[in-house]
Write an enzyme that holds these catalytic residues in place. Structure first.
Site, PDB file in Angstrom:
ATOM      1  N   ASN A  21     -48.712 -29.418 -13.492  1.00 35.30           N
ATOM      2  CA  ASN A  21     -47.423 -29.326 -12.799  1.00 35.30           C
ATOM      3  C   ASN A  21     -46.922 -30.741 -12.560  1.00 35.30           C
ATOM      4  O   ASN A  21     -47.409 -31.443 -11.670  1.00 35.30           O
ATOM      5  CB  ASN A  21     -47.618 -28.569 -11.475  1.00 35.30           C
ATOM      6  CG  ASN A  21     -46.327 -28.435 -10.686  1.00 35.30           C
ATOM      7  OD1 ASN A  21     -45.234 -28.766 -11.183  1.00 35.30           O
ATOM      8  ND2 ASN A  21     -46.426 -27.963  -9.459  1.00 35.30           N
ATOM      9  N   LYS A  78     -44.179 -31.635 -11.403  1.00 39.43           N
ATOM     10  CA  LYS A  78     -43.317 -31.694 -10.208  1.00 39.43           C
ATOM     11  C   LYS A  78     -42.061 -32.532 -10.521  1.00 39.43           C
ATOM     12  O   LYS A  78     -41.576 -32.519 -11.647  1.00 39.43           O
ATOM     13  CB  LYS A  78     -44.112 -32.210  -9.011  1.00 39.43           C
ATOM     14  CG  LYS A  78     -45.382 -31.372  -8.759  1.00 39.43           C
ATOM     15  CD  LYS A  78     -46.038 -31.670  -7.447  1.00 39.43           C
ATOM     16  CE  LYS A  78     -47.274 -30.782  -7.289  1.00 39.43           C
ATOM     17  NZ  LYS A  78     -47.936 -30.956  -5.988  1.00 39.43           N
ATOM     18  N   HIS A  84     -44.922 -21.663  -5.702  1.00 37.35           N
ATOM     19  CA  HIS A  84     -45.674 -22.870  -5.348  1.00 37.35           C
ATOM     20  C   HIS A  84     -45.431 -23.199  -3.876  1.00 37.35           C
ATOM     21  O   HIS A  84     -44.344 -22.962  -3.340  1.00 37.35           O
ATOM     22  CB  HIS A  84     -45.247 -24.045  -6.234  1.00 37.35           C
ATOM     23  CG  HIS A  84     -46.150 -25.235  -6.101  1.00 37.35           C
ATOM     24  ND1 HIS A  84     -46.037 -26.121  -5.068  1.00 37.35           N
ATOM     25  CD2 HIS A  84     -47.205 -25.656  -6.855  1.00 37.35           C
ATOM     26  CE1 HIS A  84     -46.980 -27.054  -5.193  1.00 37.35           C
ATOM     27  NE2 HIS A  84     -47.693 -26.791  -6.272  1.00 37.35           N
ATOM     28  N   GLU A  96     -44.770 -25.791  -2.353  1.00 32.61           N
ATOM     29  CA  GLU A  96     -43.602 -26.642  -2.073  1.00 32.61           C
ATOM     30  C   GLU A  96     -42.317 -25.826  -2.093  1.00 32.61           C
ATOM     31  O   GLU A  96     -41.379 -26.107  -1.344  1.00 32.61           O
ATOM     32  CB  GLU A  96     -43.576 -27.813  -3.066  1.00 32.61           C
ATOM     33  CG  GLU A  96     -44.664 -28.833  -2.760  1.00 32.61           C
ATOM     34  CD  GLU A  96     -45.196 -29.570  -3.973  1.00 32.61           C
ATOM     35  OE1 GLU A  96     -44.526 -29.579  -5.025  1.00 32.61           O
ATOM     36  OE2 GLU A  96     -46.294 -30.143  -3.853  1.00 32.61           O
ATOM     37  N   GLU A  99     -53.933 -22.098  -4.343  1.00 29.71           N
ATOM     38  CA  GLU A  99     -53.727 -23.497  -3.990  1.00 29.71           C
ATOM     39  C   GLU A  99     -53.720 -23.639  -2.475  1.00 29.71           C
ATOM     40  O   GLU A  99     -52.687 -23.404  -1.835  1.00 29.71           O
ATOM     41  CB  GLU A  99     -52.395 -24.003  -4.541  1.00 29.71           C
ATOM     42  CG  GLU A  99     -52.308 -24.021  -6.050  1.00 29.71           C
ATOM     43  CD  GLU A  99     -51.217 -24.969  -6.517  1.00 29.71           C
ATOM     44  OE1 GLU A  99     -51.545 -25.928  -7.204  1.00 29.71           O
ATOM     45  OE2 GLU A  99     -50.052 -24.769  -6.149  1.00 29.71           O
ATOM     46  N   GLY A 113     -52.115 -32.699  -2.966  1.00 34.97           N
ATOM     47  CA  GLY A 113     -51.598 -34.052  -2.837  1.00 34.97           C
ATOM     48  C   GLY A 113     -52.174 -34.827  -1.675  1.00 34.97           C
ATOM     49  O   GLY A 113     -51.702 -35.914  -1.351  1.00 34.97           O
ATOM     50  N   SER A 170     -55.585 -31.038  -5.568  1.00 35.00           N
ATOM     51  CA  SER A 170     -56.293 -32.312  -5.775  1.00 35.00           C
ATOM     52  C   SER A 170     -57.448 -32.200  -6.766  1.00 35.00           C
ATOM     53  O   SER A 170     -58.540 -32.718  -6.546  1.00 35.00           O
ATOM     54  CB  SER A 170     -56.764 -32.895  -4.427  1.00 35.00           C
ATOM     55  OG  SER A 170     -55.653 -33.158  -3.585  1.00 35.00           O
TER      56      SER A 170
END
Length: 248
Positions: A11, A13, A95, A97, A165, A171, A211
């Site tokens: 991904n 991003k 996701h 985010e 996730e 991150g 991560s």
């Protein structure tokens, strides 16, 4: 039961330029990649065409989001039809985010999943708990509710990959331990067995994101219910090759 084919998604991003992505694509195209691993790169929508035209055919391309209808007055959105028109075959939906930065609800994510699958796109559907939810002991409650909203909108599970996730590991440099990842994946598979079917529980690929690096990928990949990865930052670096080859 046929073995589940290992699946590694990158991904990207909101990262990259044509110059930097061309370097990355060259690295991937010239690398020796494990032929039993399915590889998908999630490009920013403006670079979908670029990614598809430059990446080797053995690597698929995904969009990072899409809307729930085919066309219309939805400024800034893209549809599965447009994604397919650029030659991409997958879309990442739900996701964290999208959920937590852009406020997407379980209901909206379910509607997007439904429309993407009806449009014959593969869906990488994401679920995961926040740190406060894990600390409060509600991990299962949260990820089961998110998975239910997805499952309610899936008719053909053959086009779906489920990505677990944990939000606290995305991150942050913190990674769920192999045991933590395996525990949630195992519980998700049991939930699928109880709420969808045994066949789906056995065949659905449940991948881990949060991560993932070259340093931790082999141990994570050794877990029996971890069927691959959705990789963020490391997918923009040469070490993505090592992650793809985690089971080689």
């Amino acid at each position: 039961m046929a073995a589940r084919r290992f699946f590694v998604g990158g991904n990207w991003k909101m990262n990259g330029s044509k110059g930097s992505l061309e370097e990355l694509v060259t690295t991937l195209n010239t690398a020796s990649l494990h032929d039993q691993t399915e590889v998908v790169c999630g490009a920013p929508s403006i670079y979908l065409d670029f990614a598809r035209s430059h990446l080797d055919a053995r690597i698929s391309v995904a969009a990072q989001n899409c809307y729930k209808v085919a066309k219309g007055a939805f400024t800034g959105e893209i549809s599965p039809a447009m994604i397919k028109d650029c030659g991409a075959e997958w879309v990442i939906l739900g996701h964290s985010e999208r959920r937590h930065v852009f406020g997407e609800s379980d209901e909206l994510i379910g509607q997007k999943v439904s429309h993407a699958l009806e449009s014959d796109l593969g869906v990488i559907a994401c679920v995961g708990e926040k740190l406060e939810e894990r600390e409060a002991g509600t991990t299962e409650e949260v990820v089961f509710a998110q998975t239910q909203a997805i499952a309610d909108n899936v008719k053909d599970w053959g086009k779906v990959v489920l990505a677990y996730e944990p939000v606290w590991a995305i991150g942050t440099g913190k990674t769920a331990s192999p045991d933590q990842a395996q525990e949630v994946h195992e519980k998700l598979r049991a939930w699928l067995r109880a709420n969808v079917s045994g066949d789906v529980a056995d065949s659905l690929r449940i991948i881990y994101g949060g991560s993932v690096t070259a340093a931790n990928c082999k141990e994570l990949a050794s877990q029996s219910d971890v069927d691959g990865f959705l990789v963020g930052g490391a997918s923009l670096k040469p070490e993505f090759v090592d992650i793809i080859n985690a089971r080689a």
